[in-house]
Design an enzyme around this catalytic site. Structure first.
Site: not given
Length: 1653
Positions: A145, A308
């Site tokens: 990102h 995650y």
């Protein structure tokens, strides 16, 4: 160097890197668990572990900006240590600017994380670049990102982009695949304009889901169009959905791009169990995806990313590490070994990631929509230019192409056709193993691919089933490598038989495959007895039912597939030498090839075995066996025993002749053998040179001799092997006359030695493809033919002919010489321009060291043939649009093919410009055809305009014979090259046509539409042409100066100007009654500060058309008269411009912007070319362009196209127009516009803006600056303008800015100049006083004045002295007459002063001088500043002014050089004034003024009377007394003895004081433009010129002064002057004596003299 299995994978792993990754707040502790699990499985020993170094600043800034990296690595430096709220706010602003708040906060250890994340990915990429690894893993990377200057999405550094850049430098094209749940926006944005990096992202996309990008419509921009692929999935995506989408889009992407390396971001936040809970994937989805990527066998970089759930991330990436290491057992393992973090995997403690029961929102329709959208995007990747083409337009000549085949190449002598693709099963086998065998049967139309365990067989015949048949291979799993497989005739029609021989000698024979009742398990088997080190390698079908197997060590075996009864069977035995065979020289070969042991030496290892021709013995065939040194011929038969015919030592037989022909001392190597009728051909190499030797034997058993030698022009790129997969293959279909040599990526067709049949053609596959098998098709009659099986291209058919090709149209030697290059270029253009559909690589060669005239001529011939429709490769069509698109594409491909081969530099700039022009004309023709085609059904003069122009063109060009055909279609078919001439013809004929229509009201309307249509034609032609030129400027690289282009024709420029004028006039005519209110408002509009708008550029709006889209919108203020006037336009519903005037008005308005752009571009190009050629017309054309450009730009404003005007002014860098537009079009936002343009254009725009302010006398705006940079620009501008015009307005105001920037020296000097130029005395005094203050300020900074400032200070003192004199005169005259306010009274008072200060005789004797004096007095009383020469006239013309105390009338507190006792002498004062002002006076003015002073000094004394009084015997004392009482003495004494004026600079002799030498200057130049007799009667008149009568009178007055001066000279003036000068000199030497003392002294001397006498 070959890589071992254990070292093919590299894992980036270091304690420092793990610790730095664990510190990332969003993934705390993840890296430790990942590497702990990898180590627990023992994978660190299965891969090569590399410790990465931290990335340097230089490496980080390869992508990221320096400012961002500085803030990222040193966030604490963003503000001071102060705790104030303002400082904290500044810190937050900077951190927010770089994204270091919110989701990417600053954390402890951030620098280490950034450096190690980037350094690890760069280290992994370096392992791929240097070739030490095939796959490299860095699980701490993948931060996709991150933006160039901003952190985002937990990503502080975009290591993926850094890695891609490193790979791109080595491998060229890179495919980036993103498997993360989120879109890889940072990587896509980095390469959105690149066609060298394709980004493929499979992710979830929904409104509000981060990062809100990655929709299917995001396909890249510019050259990168089609290279951003986004496959979006809905919630709940399962493994099956993921695999289906990935398998479709990834394979298409790699085939379209043909990358040199792959980067995979393996973000695993799409796994089931991840906190996001979006996708429902298991680890197998990622395993399958990575396995598919690794099967491409490209350098691959695997990165981490999202994820995650630390346990799931560790599970997933550990399995991927095992896959990359080739440890499939570990990848499939379920149990997790004991290690420190075992409890994290409770309660199951296994590797499985179970999918949840969540529903899958992805339907078959949504998946198909995603796949089809991405397929369309991928199919367009190679069409990234401005033109997109439809595959339906790719019709090529298909002669010789069989049913179902697609033509890939067609030349004069050879062609290649695509027969069929490899089925997926065959591709999977090829990807699964490096050891494969492949074959193809030209008779049965079957092919196979076999590995050590499996063989797949399929039919590629047209209309055949798509079924693939799998067969289990013998000796599978025994490490024997790929088997030898042969396809033989099947038992039934449409079937095929398969014979497979394992490496260890086990044989299987399936007599039927397609229709076999027993399936793949029904086969015949046998076994061959091999030596312990021998392996079966080749198999050849000698005849029907009889095959020969050859082993590595040269043993030969025969396989009989038929029993004595003709049934299918299998019999295997070794070949043996029969008793009837010859001994001697053949005995060694017999022992080598006749037994089963096959334990020969290195020179006896087998190279190839080939089937020969039939023999005289029934059912027998020749078989040739080639070893590394010998060639043997066997005769085998299904009915008779085999026998060895001969064995020849090829090294001995060929070394002398062949080595000499190859011109090489290298050792000969033999690579393949093939029969050519009764002859045999052997492929030979010496070094990199290749030849085919033809051997011929007298009879079947005799040893052959060399019968012919064919040297191949093709040179091998590297030494060729004699065995294995890379060995070249020689194929001679039907015994000749053409042979084919199949190399790894190239197939060469050449003629066998024969009279008149010499040729050679090479066909090359694209990068990454290779030839797996080649076989002859012997049933072709007209041409030789082979079938090729290729890894990527599939099954190809190649044909060639040895017949002579006639030189059709080849009339000159140059054309014939360039024919090979022309054919290469035609093949590349017509067959190689679509990489997605054509697997061949098209090479164009040039051996010329510089420009290649032959290649240039070939390129121009090909391009011209495409342009004029004469190319044999462009099939004629009824659909003109499709025909033009096809020709446009092919014309563009001419230069693209040259560029792909690096040959554009071989063409001259003029040739490249011509190639570009040809494509431009086709682009224009296509656009024009589309324009006409869209309105084909309409009628009327406008619709017939183009057709009539085409007919007129054909008539003028001598094409009358074609008038019976459709002239428009004929033009587009044959005359696209003349499309520029069509515009010129329209320009010349259109005015007459419109005048002819204007004879009636309906004709006027038709004329308006015709004018509109003509503008559309012009735009349709020029817009695509110029767009193509500038979008492909780098491709053609014409350079400067560019050759003349067809768009630069003078008539085209004139036509565009006329079209703009006509469009504007049409708007005015159409809107006259609708827009009266707006018209009135615009004509009254002026810029801020305008008092007389007609004096400025806004006068252009006097005929403005008052229409805009804003005004045409129905939303508006009803109280606005303009909006109300436009209501009919807003409510119009007819959008047809050919029938509705309002629609015509709208469309015409829309036309003007594009037309202006085209017009400007044509002018710019033509001016640049003329200027480069030093043409005299360049200046005139530039002036014309500079005049029309701002006019048309400003015309866009009242048309509601202000944004267009701004864009055009920016594009063409018309800064003056930009400044004007800012205040005209958007005055409310003027400050914003000005700041933006100052930032963009810097000082150039600032200077333009300042000049604008200066022209409009907007001094407050000009002097208002807000930053130091602009202060410096303004300072430079003021200095420049003051230097250009020392007396201009900036000399009066520039000092204000000097004071602002504390340049007091410049301010002082500028104020002095302004004071001297001031028209009012008060102004002059004020400015000079300010100058004195500036000097004081400067002296406070610099106590010591330099020479320049000292001189400036002296000028100030002198200037203030002049002001004091004028002030004294003003005070004196005011005291005499009193103040007055009436101009008339002032005039009368001036005459009264003139009478009072002069003798009455002056008015009568010198009336013109009297008028001049009275006018000067009036100006003094009106407080006007007088020039120095006028001031001297005031002091010297009157008779008794000298008796007045002028100095006393001035300010007593401001004494200077003029305020002393001697100032009472007006003549001395005049000399003083002249001496002080002489520095800034022209030489003629100074000399004329000096002569006027002394002439009037001389005339002020009565010299005749003095002469009478001193004539005769008079004492010297009397003479001296007379002279000391003269005005001349007082003036000389004042100038010399007191003022110390130098001699002789300020003194003139009487003879030098005549006005005759200055008469013309005094009357015509100085006085005549200023004064006249009418000024005395006209109170409003100022500075009126003298009439002719007054000028004559003035001349007479000056002549009268000269006459009086001459009379004085006649009375002895010269002598008196000398005596007075002597007296003054004596006094100057004795300064203590005053005049009385001098007289007394002179009296004593006289008395003494008399006593003496």
């Amino acid at each position: 160097m070959a890589m071992t299995a254990s070292h093919r994978a590299v894992l980036i792993r270091s304690a420092k890197g793990i610790c730095a990754a664990d510190g990332l707040p969003s993934n705390a502790g993840r890296a430790t668990r990942v590497h702990a699990l990898i180590e627990a499985f023992g994978l660190c020993s299965k891969v090569r572990v590399v410790e990465a170094a931290a990335a340097t600043d230089a490496e980080l800034t390869e992508f990221h900006s320096e400012e961002y990296i500085e803030c990222l690595l040193h966030p604490e430096a963003t503000g001071s240590e102060s705790d104030s709220d303002s400082d904290n706010a500044d810190d937050d602003d900077r951190l927010r600017r770089f994204g270091l708040l919110y989701d990417c906060p600053v954390f402890e250890g951030m620098e280490g994380h950034v450096r190690m994340a980037a350094g690890g990915t760069l280290a992994a990429a370096a392992c791929l670049v240097d070739g030490s690894a095939r796959v490299a893993m860095h699980w701490e990377g993948g931060r996709h990102h991150g933006q160039r200057s901003r952190a985002a999405g937990f990503c502080y550094v975009n290591d993926a982009v850094l890695g891609i850049l490193k790979l791109q430098a080595r491998f060229g094209k890179v495919l980036y695949i993103d498997l993360d749940l989120h879109h890889g926006d940072g990587v896509q944005d980095a390469f959105v304009y690149s066609n060298k990096v394709t980004t493929l992202s499979i992710h979830h996309y929904d409104r509000g889901f981060y990062p809100n990008s990655g929709g299917a419509a995001d396909e890249g921009k510019g050259h990168g169009a089609g290279h951003s692929i986004n496959a979006t999935l809905r919630r709940g995506a399962s493994d099956a959905v993921f695999k289906r989408v990935f398998g479709s889009v990834a394979s298409a992407a790699v085939e379209a791009l043909e990358p040199g390396a792959v980067v995979v971001q393996c973000g695993c936040d799409g796994l089931a169990g991840d906190p996001h809970k979006i996708f429902n994937l298991t680890g197998q989805a990622f395993v399958d995806a990575v396995q598919a990527v690794l099967a491409w066998k490209l350098p691959t970089l695997l990165l981490g990313g999202g994820g995650y759930s630390n346990a799931n991330a560790a599970r997933c990436w550990t399995r991927l590490t095992a896959v990359a290491a080739g440890e499939q057992d570990i990848a499939a393992s379920r149990d997790i070994p004991e290690h420190a973090y075992l409890n994290d995997y409770a309660p199951a403690f296994d590797m499985a990631i179970e999918a949840t029961l969540a529903g899958d929102a992805n339907t078959d329709e949504s998946i198909e929509a995603t796949i089809s959208a991405e397929a369309m995007s991928e199919a367009s990747q190679e069409q990234t230019s401005v033109f997109n083409y439809n595959d339906d337009d790719m019709e090529l000549t298909q002669e010789s192409a069989s049913e179902g085949e697609h033509t890939l190449l067609r030349g004069d002598r050879h062609a290649v056709f695509e027969v069929g693709a490899l089925p997926p099963a065959a591709r999977q086998l090829l990807a699964s193993s490096d050891e494969v065998s492949c074959g193809v049967s030209g008779v049965a139309r079957f092919a196979f691919v076999a590995t050590a365990s499996t063989c797949v067989v399929w039919s590629f015949a047209a209309g055949s089933s798509a079924a693939v048949h799998r067969l289990a291979m013998p000796d599978a799993g025994k490490g024997a490598g790929a088997p030898a497989v042969a396809l033989v005739a099947g038992v039934g029609a449409g079937d095929v038989g398969v014979v497979a021989v394992g490496g260890l000698g086990h044989v299987r024979y399936w007599d039927r495959v397609v229709f076999g009742l027993g399936g793949a398990s029904q086969f015949h088997s046998a076994a061959l007895t091999l030596g312990p080190t021998d392996r079966c390698e080749q198999i050849v079908e000698a005849s029907a039912g009889l095959l020969v197997v050859a082993t590595r060590n040269g043993a030969l075996y025969r396989l009989a597939l038929l029993t004595a009864q003709g049934a299918a069977g299998l019999d295997a035995r070794a070949l043996s030498r029969t008793a009837g065979s010859r001994g001697g020289v053949l005995s060694r070969m017999a022992s080598l090839l006749g037994g089963a042991s096959g334990e020969g030496g290195p020179d006896d290892q087998l190279v190839s075995v080939a089937r020969g021709g039939r023999t005289e013995i029934r059912h027998s065939r020749e078989v040739y066996a080639l070893t590394r040194s010998r060639l043997a011929k066997w005769v085998v038969s299904s009915a008779h025993p085999e026998r060895l015919a001969y064995s020849v030592d090829l090294h001995h037989a060929l070394s002398a002749s062949v080595a000499q022909a190859l011109r090489s001392d290298a050792e000969l190597h033999f690579h393949d053998v093939a029969a050519a009728g009764s002859d045999v051909c052997v492929l030979v190499s010496a070094g990199l040179n290749l030849a085919v030797v033809t051997l011929r034997a007298a009879h079947v058993a005799s040893e052959p001799s060399v019968a012919g030698l064919t040297l191949l022009r093709y040179a091998a790129p590297h030494p060729l092997p004699q065995s294995g997969a890379g060995r070249p293959r020689l194929v001679v279909p039907a015994g000749g006359p053409v042979m084919f040599v199949a190399f790894d990526q190239t197939v060469v067709a050449a003629a066998l030695p024969a009279p008149g049949s010499s040729f050679e053609e090479a066909v090359k596959l694209r990068y990454g493809d290779c030839v797996l098998a080649a076989t002859a098709i012997d049933d072709q009659q007209a041409e030789s033919c082979i079938l090729l099986a290729c890894r990527r291209a599939g099954i190809l058919r190649m044909t060639a002919t040895a017949r002579q090709v006639p030189d059709s149209g080849m009339v000159d030697a140059d054309t014939r010489v360039g024919r090979p290059q022309q054919e290469q270029l035609e093949q590349a253009v017509f067959f190689g321009s679509d990489a997605a559909r054509n697997p061949l690589a098209f090479a164009i060669t040039s051996d010329a060291p510089g420009l290649d005239a032959h290649l240039q001529a070939a390129a121009l011939r090909v391009s011209h043939a495409i342009l004029d429709g004469s190319s044999r490769f462009v099939a004629d069509r009824l659909d003109i649009g499709a025909l033009l698109r096809e020709r446009l594409r092919r014309a563009h491909a001419v230069t693209q093919a040259l560029a792909d081969n690096g040959l554009t530099g071989k063409l001259s700039p003029a040739a490249r410009a011509q190639l570009c022009s040809n494509v431009e004309k086709l682009a224009a023709a296509q656009s024009l055809w589309d324009l006409q085609n869209a309105a084909w059904a309409r009628t009327g003069p406008a619709m017939q305009l183009l057709a009539n122009l085409a007919a007129a063109f054909l008539e003028t060009s001598g094409q009358q014979q074609h008038q019976s055909k459709d002239p428009l279609r004929l033009f587009f078919r044959l005359h696209c090259a003349a499309i520029g001439d069509l515009l010129v013809l329209m320009h010349r004929r259109l005015p007459a046509l419109i005048r002819a229509l204007a004879v009636s009201p309906s004709g006027v309307k038709d004329g308006q539409v015709v004018s509109y249509e003509a503008s559309r034609i012009a735009a349709a032609v020029l817009q695509p042409a110029l767009a193509y030129r500038f979008q492909h400027a780098r491709l053609y690289a014409v350079g400067d100066p560019a050759p003349e282009r067809w768009t630069e024709h003078p008539a085209i420029a004139d036509m565009l100007v006329d079209r703009l004028e006509a469009s504007y006039s049409l708007c005015r005519d159409l809107s006259a009654h609708h827009c009266q209110a707006l018209y009135e408002r615009i004509t009254a509009t002026a810029l801020p500060g305008d008092e007389r708008p007609n004096d400025h550029a806004l006068a252009i709006f006097d005929d403005a058309v008052s229409v805009s889209h804003v005004s045409l919108s129905p939303d508006g203020d009803d109280d606005d008269a303009a909006a109300a006037a436009l209501r009919p336009l807003a409510n119009a519903v007819d959008d047809d411009p050919y029938t509705s005037p309002l629609a015509l008005l709208r469309e015409t308005i829309d036309q003007i912007g594009p037309l202006a752009n085209l017009c400007f571009r044509v002018f710019v190009d033509r001016i640049a070319r003329l200027a480069a050629a030093s043409s005299a017309t360049a200046h005139d054309l530039a002036q014309r362009y500079d005049a029309l450009r701002p006019r048309f730009l400003l015309c866009l404003v009242p048309l509601g196209r202000a944004p267009v005007a701004f864009r055009l002014a920016e594009e063409y860098r018309d800064l003056p127009s930009l400044v004007t537009l800012v205040f005209v079009a958007d005055p409310a936002n003027a400050a914003t516009h000005l700041r933006r343009y100052v930032e963009r254009y810097s000082k150039d725009f600032a200077d333009t803006l300042l000049a604008f302010y200066e022209r409009r006398a907007a001094w407050a705006s000009l002097l208002h600056t807000q930053d130091d940079k602009f202060d410096a620009w303004l300072k430079d501008y003021i200095d420049l303008r003051t230097a250009e015009d020392p007396h201009g307005p900036l000399s009066k105001f520039g000092w204000i800015h000097d004071v602002k920037v504390a340049d007091f020296s410049a301010a002082a000097a500028r104020l002095v100049r302004a004071g001297l130029d001031a028209e009012e005395v008060d102004d002059a005094q004020t400015l000079l006083s300010l100058s004195k203050l500036a000097f004081i300020a400067y002296e406070s900074q610099e106590p010591e004045l330099d020479d320049t400032m000292a001189e400036a200070r002296s000028r100030l003192d002198n200037a203030m002295g002049l002001c004091q004199v004028q002030a004294g005169l003003l005070h004196y005259f005011t005291a005499l007459l009193g103040p007055t306010d009436s101009n008339t009274d002032d005039r009368k008072a001036a005459y009264h002063v003139a009478l009072y200060t002069t003798t009455p005789e002056l008015r009568h004797a010198h009336p013109a001088l009297y008028i001049v004096f009275s006018e000067l007095v009036r100006r003094i009383r009106s407080r006007r500043t007088l020039p120095v020469e006028d001031l001297i006239d005031v002091l010297t013309i009157p008779d008794n002014l000298y008796t007045l105390d002028i100095a006393a009338a001035a300010d007593a507190d401001d004494q200077d050089v003029f305020s002393n006792d001697t100032v009472r002498d007006r003549f001395s004062l005049a000399v003083d004034i002249l001496s002080c002002a002489s520095v800034r006076l022209p030489e003629q003015t100074r000399e004329s003024a000096l002569r006027s002073i002394w002439r009037r000094v001389f005339l002020s004394d009565n010299w005749p009377e003095i002469h009478r009084n001193t004539t005769g015997n008079v004492p010297d004392s009397v003479l001296r007394s007379e002279l000391l009482n003269t005005t001349l003495y007082r003036v000389l004494h004042s100038c010399w003895a007191i003022r110390k004026l130098s001699h002789p600079d300020w003194y003139l002799l009487p003879a030098d004081s005549f006005s005759s030498s200055d008469l013309d200057y005094l009357v015509s130049t100085r006085l005549m433009p200023q004064f006249g007799p009418e000024s005395a009667n006209d109170s409003s008149a100022q500075w009126k010129p003298l009439s002719t009568t007054t000028a004559l009178a003035l001349t007479n007055d000056y002549a009268d002064e000269d006459r009086h001066l001459q009379a004085a000279i006649d009375c002895g003036l010269d002598g008196y002057y000398s005596e007075i000068l002597r007296i003054v000199a004596e006094q100057a030497s004795t300064p203590c004596l005053d005049d009385d003392e001098v007289l007394a002294s002179d009296g004593d001397e006289s008395d003494d003299q008399m006593d003496t006498d």
